[in-house]
Write a protein that holds these residues in place. Structure first.
Motif, PDB file in Angstrom:
ATOM      1  N   UNK A 204       0.874  -1.181   0.000  1.00 56.37           N
ATOM      2  CA  UNK A 204       0.000   0.000   0.000  1.00 56.37           C
ATOM      3  C   UNK A 204       0.907   1.226   0.000  1.00 56.37           C
ATOM      4  N   UNK A 205       0.939   1.934  -1.104  1.00 58.47           N
ATOM      5  CA  UNK A 205       1.882   3.032  -1.319  1.00 58.47           C
ATOM      6  C   UNK A 205       1.130   4.359  -1.375  1.00 58.47           C
ATOM      7  N   UNK A 206       1.465   5.289  -0.449  1.00 56.70           N
ATOM      8  CA  UNK A 206       0.744   6.562  -0.421  1.00 56.70           C
ATOM      9  C   UNK A 206       1.503   7.592   0.423  1.00 56.70           C
ATOM     10  N   UNK A 207       0.996   8.833   0.378  1.00 59.09           N
ATOM     11  CA  UNK A 207       1.593   9.933   1.131  1.00 59.09           C
ATOM     12  C   UNK A 207       1.000   9.977   2.532  1.00 59.09           C
ATOM     13  N   UNK A 208       1.847   9.886   3.536  1.00 60.33           N
ATOM     14  CA  UNK A 208       1.377   9.868   4.928  1.00 60.33           C
ATOM     15  C   UNK A 208       0.790  11.200   5.366  1.00 60.33           C
ATOM     16  N   UNK A 209       1.078  12.281   4.621  1.00 65.89           N
ATOM     17  CA  UNK A 209       0.576  13.606   4.983  1.00 65.89           C
ATOM     18  C   UNK A 209      -0.859  13.834   4.504  1.00 65.89           C
ATOM     19  N   UNK A 210      -1.392  12.917   3.705  1.00 65.35           N
ATOM     20  CA  UNK A 210      -2.739  13.067   3.171  1.00 65.35           C
ATOM     21  C   UNK A 210      -3.698  12.159   3.947  1.00 65.35           C
ATOM     22  N   UNK A 233       2.552  -1.638   4.382  1.00 67.98           N
ATOM     23  CA  UNK A 233       2.380  -0.207   4.136  1.00 67.98           C
ATOM     24  C   UNK A 233       3.724   0.452   3.831  1.00 67.98           C
ATOM     25  N   UNK A 234       3.723   1.280   2.785  1.00 68.94           N
ATOM     26  CA  UNK A 234       4.908   2.041   2.394  1.00 68.94           C
ATOM     27  C   UNK A 234       4.475   3.491   2.175  1.00 68.94           C
ATOM     28  N   UNK A 240       9.925  14.003  -2.400  1.00 69.00           N
ATOM     29  CA  UNK A 240      11.374  13.783  -2.374  1.00 69.00           C
ATOM     30  C   UNK A 240      11.760  12.333  -2.124  1.00 69.00           C
ATOM     31  N   UNK A 241      10.940  11.595  -1.402  1.00 67.15           N
ATOM     32  CA  UNK A 241      11.311  10.216  -1.088  1.00 67.15           C
ATOM     33  C   UNK A 241      10.432   9.166  -1.765  1.00 67.15           C
ATOM     34  N   UNK A 242       9.689   9.574  -2.778  1.00 69.64           N
ATOM     35  CA  UNK A 242       8.833   8.615  -3.479  1.00 69.64           C
ATOM     36  C   UNK A 242       9.651   7.503  -4.131  1.00 69.64           C
ATOM     37  N   UNK A 243      10.710   7.862  -4.812  1.00 66.25           N
ATOM     38  CA  UNK A 243      11.507   6.861  -5.537  1.00 66.25           C
ATOM     39  C   UNK A 243      12.072   5.803  -4.592  1.00 66.25           C
ATOM     40  N   UNK A 244      12.644   6.241  -3.467  1.00 63.33           N
ATOM     41  CA  UNK A 244      13.258   5.290  -2.541  1.00 63.33           C
ATOM     42  C   UNK A 244      12.210   4.413  -1.864  1.00 63.33           C
ATOM     43  N   UNK A 245      11.080   4.998  -1.488  1.00 66.34           N
ATOM     44  CA  UNK A 245      10.020   4.222  -0.841  1.00 66.34           C
ATOM     45  C   UNK A 245       9.416   3.225  -1.825  1.00 66.34           C
ATOM     46  N   UNK A 246       9.210   3.648  -3.063  1.00 68.14           N
ATOM     47  CA  UNK A 246       8.665   2.748  -4.086  1.00 68.14           C
ATOM     48  C   UNK A 246       9.627   1.600  -4.370  1.00 68.14           C
ATOM     49  N   UNK A 268       3.560  10.229 -10.972  1.00 66.68           N
ATOM     50  CA  UNK A 268       3.365   8.889 -11.542  1.00 66.68           C
ATOM     51  C   UNK A 268       4.561   8.434 -12.368  1.00 66.68           C
ATOM     52  N   UNK A 269       5.243   9.368 -12.995  1.00 61.09           N
ATOM     53  CA  UNK A 269       6.407   8.989 -13.801  1.00 61.09           C
ATOM     54  C   UNK A 269       7.510   8.404 -12.915  1.00 61.09           C
ATOM     55  N   UNK A 270       7.677   9.006 -11.740  1.00 58.57           N
ATOM     56  CA  UNK A 270       8.677   8.502 -10.789  1.00 58.57           C
ATOM     57  C   UNK A 270       8.316   7.085 -10.360  1.00 58.57           C
ATOM     58  N   UNK A 271       7.060   6.860 -10.039  1.00 58.35           N
ATOM     59  CA  UNK A 271       6.608   5.535  -9.610  1.00 58.35           C
ATOM     60  C   UNK A 271       6.772   4.519 -10.736  1.00 58.35           C
ATOM     61  N   UNK A 272       6.384   4.916 -11.935  1.00 66.19           N
ATOM     62  CA  UNK A 272       6.475   4.008 -13.078  1.00 66.19           C
ATOM     63  C   UNK A 272       7.923   3.652 -13.402  1.00 66.19           C
TER      64      UNK A 272
END
Length: 360
Positions: A204-210, A233-234, A240-246, A268-272
């Motif tokens: 489960x990948x998402x922003x913890x601030x939302x 959960x990730x 800034x840390x999307x790439x590393x967490x993904x 989405x490009x970073x995740x993809x």
């Protein structure tokens, strides 16, 4: 003779007195007749007041017909889903009122909640007629900024979570209502199971601030575990840390689920770029994320929920609807969609009832 003269004189005086009495009677009659116009004149001010009231009502109607509604739009950030919701909202108002009857002050906060507050304060100072808050941070800023100007939210997953309302009944009881982008989470879990029945671990990948992303992840986790999956959960705090967490998620999971998350939608490009080379498919909470990095989604139309919010705005502005009792509305339809390009690259075949997402 003197006696006769006295009698004659008395007779003459009596005649004169009678004539005088007759004259007095005529004067009284004339006075009464003359008083009728005066009585009529005494009624005329009332008629004048009535006429003035009618004139005033006509003037008010004329004023209403000449009214140009000032609408402030605060959108958290720019991405396909929020853009579509804003477009739907604006087109509903111009469709119903005419382009010359509504003026939009549309501002984008570039993902910064503090900027949302600044934008809302500008709208309050300008005394706009209504505020559209597009995304949760915008809604929260609007709620903090004014308790009187009507606020309509859109792209809000859960109003109770966003506004910290414990006894949720479907209405806020405040100067706030709007439309929700809550995805059909139970059905999305079923879709994931339909496509990947042999998967073991779901990330489960998402922003913890939302807050609304947290809500979605917690909710769908229960449904996924009901199918026997193990969920991990990730979360990332910002872009800034999307790439590393993904990267961590792809190393531990068979499939990744991304809810309707604004930060993810903007990256989405970073995740993809992480998931596709790793061969890990992404199930997305909405079409925009799926278009950028997902294989499939059970998605609502953000244009539709924006349009519905626009119709609600017309009801408030023109018909005087009480926003405090207006129920939050949901998307009328959902569609199974898939990303044809990514599915081909990952060699995934979807059932025939899925619709390919149109390329731009």
């Amino acid at each position: 003779m003197k006696r006769l003269l006295a009698i004659a004189t008395a007779f003459t005086m009596t005649a004169v007195m009678l004539a005088g009495c007759g004259s007095s009677t005529n004067d009284s009659t004339n006075t009464s007749a003359a008083s009728e116009p005066a009585a009529q004149e005494s009624v005329q001010p009332e008629a004048a007041e009535s006429s003035a009231a009618e004139t005033g009502e006509a003037a008010d109607a004329q004023t209403d017909s000449d009214k140009v509604y000032q609408i402030g739009i605060c959108q958290l950030l720019q991405h396909d889903a929020l853009d579509a919701a804003t477009l739907g909202f604006k087109e509903a108002l111009t469709d119903k009122l005419g382009e010359d009857k509504v003026k939009f002050d549309e501002q984008n906060a570039s993902g910064d909640s503090a900027t949302c507050a600044t934008i809302i304060n500008q709208f309050v100072s300008a005394d706009v007629d209504l505020i559209l808050a597009n995304a949760t941070a915008s809604l929260q800023a609007a709620a903090a900024g004014t308790g009187t100007i009507p606020i309509l939210g859109t792209s809000i997953t859960d109003y109770a979570t966003a506004l910290e309302i414990d006894d949720w009944t479907g209405t806020t009881g405040k100067n706030i209502s709007g439309t929700s982008d809550l995805a059909p989470l139970k059905e999305q879990a079923a879709m994931l199971n339909e496509l990947f029945p042999d998967a073991k671990t779901i990330g489960l990948l998402y922003c913890s601030a939302e807050a609304n992303s947290v809500y979605q992840a917690d909710t769908i986790q229960e449904y996924l575990e009901g199918y026997g999956y193990t969920c991990k959960t990730f979360t990332f705090a910002d872009s800034n840390d999307i790439a590393s967490v993904t990267t961590n998620a792809t190393g531990e999971c068979d499939v990744i689920y991304v809810p309707t998350d604004n930060t993810a939608a903007s990256n989405t490009e970073v995740i993809n770029n992480v998931c596709l080379p790793a061969g890990v498919p992404v199930i997305a909470g909405e079409e925009g994320i799926c278009k950028g990095c997902g294989v499939a989604t059970l998605s609502i139309s953000y244009y539709d929920i924006g349009y519905k919010a626009g119709e609600m705005a017309v009801d408030i502005l023109v018909n005087g609807a009480d926003i405090t009792t207006m129920p939050v509305e949901f998307a009328p339809n959902v569609t199974k969609e898939y990303n044809e390009t990514i599915c081909k690259e990952l060699n995934i075949t979807v059932p025939e009832d899925y619709v390919a997402i149109k390329a731009e």
